[in-house]
Scaffold this active site. Structure first.
Site, mmCIF file in Angstrom:
data_model
loop_
_atom_site.group_PDB
_atom_site.id
_atom_site.type_symbol
_atom_site.label_atom_id
_atom_site.label_comp_id
_atom_site.label_asym_id
_atom_site.label_seq_id
_atom_site.Cartn_x
_atom_site.Cartn_y
_atom_site.Cartn_z
ATOM 1 N N ASP A 232 -14.091 7.449 -2.891
ATOM 2 C CA ASP A 232 -13.436 7.314 -4.215
ATOM 3 C C ASP A 232 -13.313 8.641 -4.974
ATOM 4 O OD1 ASP A 232 -13.333 4.558 -3.714
ATOM 5 O OD2 ASP A 232 -15.239 4.181 -4.705
ATOM 6 N N ASN B 84 -5.478 5.055 -1.310
ATOM 7 C CA ASN B 84 -6.359 3.932 -1.630
ATOM 8 C C ASN B 84 -6.121 3.522 -3.076
ATOM 9 O OD1 ASN B 84 -8.557 2.071 -1.251
ATOM 10 N ND2 ASN B 84 -9.873 3.470 -2.419
ATOM 11 N N HIS C 281 -8.227 1.965 -6.304
ATOM 12 C CA HIS C 281 -9.598 1.704 -6.757
ATOM 13 C C HIS C 281 -9.542 1.104 -8.159
ATOM 14 C CE1 HIS C 281 -13.917 2.109 -6.912
ATOM 15 N NE2 HIS C 281 -13.780 2.570 -8.141
ATOM 16 N N SER D 251 -6.820 3.220 -10.278
ATOM 17 C CA SER D 251 -6.352 4.528 -9.811
ATOM 18 C C SER D 251 -5.861 4.422 -8.376
ATOM 19 C CB SER D 251 -7.514 5.547 -9.812
ATOM 20 O OG SER D 251 -8.163 5.604 -11.065
HETATM 21 C C1 GRF Z 1 -8.601 -4.617 -5.598
HETATM 22 O O1 GRF Z 1 -9.130 -4.741 -6.880
HETATM 23 C C2 GRF Z 1 -8.682 -3.196 -5.119
HETATM 24 O O2 GRF Z 1 -8.531 -2.281 -6.150
HETATM 25 C C3 GRF Z 1 -10.089 -3.130 -4.583
HETATM 26 O O3 GRF Z 1 -10.311 -4.368 -3.983
HETATM 27 C C4 GRF Z 1 -9.444 -5.345 -4.546
HETATM 28 C C5 GRF Z 1 -8.624 -5.881 -3.427
HETATM 29 O O4 GRF Z 1 -7.776 -6.900 -3.818
HETATM 30 N N1 GRF Z 1 -10.231 -1.983 -3.732
HETATM 31 P P1 GRF Z 1 -6.607 -7.375 -2.842
HETATM 32 O O5 GRF Z 1 -7.235 -7.641 -1.486
HETATM 33 O O6 GRF Z 1 -5.570 -6.306 -2.804
HETATM 34 O O7 GRF Z 1 -6.121 -8.644 -3.477
#
Ligand code: GRF
Length: 212
Positions: free
Chosen positions: A141, A103, A105, A132
Site C-alpha cells: 500500500d 491496486n 485501497h 486511493s
Molecule cells: C475494496 O474495498 C477494495 O478497495 C479493497 O477490497 C475491497 C474489495 O471489494 N482492496 P470488491 O471485491 O472489489 O467488491
C-alpha cells in the site's frame, strides 16, 4: 488496444465496475486465488475468461507467485489490475510487472495502510476518508498514487455505511485510472508522484463538518 488481467479474491465489485465501464481495452482474464470468489461468476456473466490459482495449493508465497505469474503471462497483459486481491505479492512478482500493476485501497493513502481501514478511520475520528488507486511496489500500500476520492465521515456512520460511501467512489475512480493507464496518460515522475497528461484543475474543497 491494451490488454488487462484483473486479479480478485472475493466479491469483485471493482472488477464489475471496470467491466461495465465499457472502456476501450480488452479484459483478457479474471484470475482469483480463491475458487469460491463470487466475482468469478460475475466475470463469466460478462463473457470474460476466468482462472483460479489457489494459493493453498502452493508451498509458500514464492511458489504461488510463480504459478500466478505463469497464468497471467499466458495472456501477455499490458496491465495487471488488483481488485480486492487479498494476497501479499513478493518483490520478485512486483518487479516482473514493474509500473504495470494498479491496486485500489480503501483509504486516503498514506493513512490507514493494511486492513480494517474504515474501522480505523472511525476510531481515529477523521472527518474525511476515502480511497486511493496506486501503482504497486513491493512495500504494501505504498506505491505512487494515481487518483484519490474523498468522502465525508458522518457522526452516525458505522463501519458499513462508511465502507459503502467509499466503495461508490472506488467504482468511480478505478475504471477512470485504468482507462488513463491504457490511454498512456499516466507518468510516474522521478520523485514517485504520478502525473496525468491533459489533466483538468480541481477547485472544490471538501470541508467537513458544515453547519446546518
Ligand atoms: C475494496 O474495498 C477494495 O478497495 C479493497 O477490497 C475491497 C474489495 O471489494 N482492496 P470488491 O471485491 O472489489 O467488491
Amino acid at each position: 488496444m491494451k490488454k488487462i488481467v484483473i486479479l480478485i479474491s472475493g466479491r469483485g465489485s471493482n472488477m464489475q465496475a471496470i467491466l461495465e465501464a465499457r472502456l476501450p481495452l480488452s479484459v483478457a482474464a479474471v484470475i482469483s486465488n480463491d475458487a469460491t470468489a463470487s466475482g468469478l461468476i460475475t466475470a463469466q456473466k460478462h463473457g470474460v475468461a476466468t482462472r483460479v490459482v489457489d494459493h493453498r495449493a502452493h508451498a509458500d508465497r514464492a511458489a504461488f507467485d510463480t504459478a500466478l505469474a505463469a497464468a497471467i503471462d499466458e495472456y501477455a497483459p499490458d496491465l495487471l489490475v488488483l481488485a480486492g486481491f487479498m494476497r501479499i505479492l513478493t518483490a520478485g512478482f512486483v518487479e516482473h510487472y514493474r509500473d504495470r500493476i494498479l491496486n485500489i485501497h480503501p483509504s486516503l493513502l498514506p493513512s490507514f495502510t493494511g486492513l480494517h481501514t474504515h474501522r480505523r478511520a472511525l476510531e481515529a475520528g477523521v472527518k474525511v476518508h476515502g480511497c486511493s488507486v496506486h501503482f504497486v511496489t513491493p512495500e504494501l500500500d505504498h506505491g505512487p498514487i494515481v487518483a484519490q476520492a474523498a468522502v465525508p465521515v458522518l457522526d452516525d456512520d458505522s463501519e458499513d455505511t462508511l465502507a459503502a460511501r467509499v466503495l461508490a467512489q472506488e467504482h468511480r475512480i478505478y475504471p477512470q485510472a485504468v482507462a488513463w493507464f491504457c490511454a498512456e496518460r499516466l507518468r510516474i515522475t522521478e520523485n514517485g508522484s504520478v502525473e496525468l497528461a491533459e489533466a483538468g484543475r480541481p477547485t472544490d474543497a471538501l470541508v467537513v463538518p458544515v453547519s446546518a
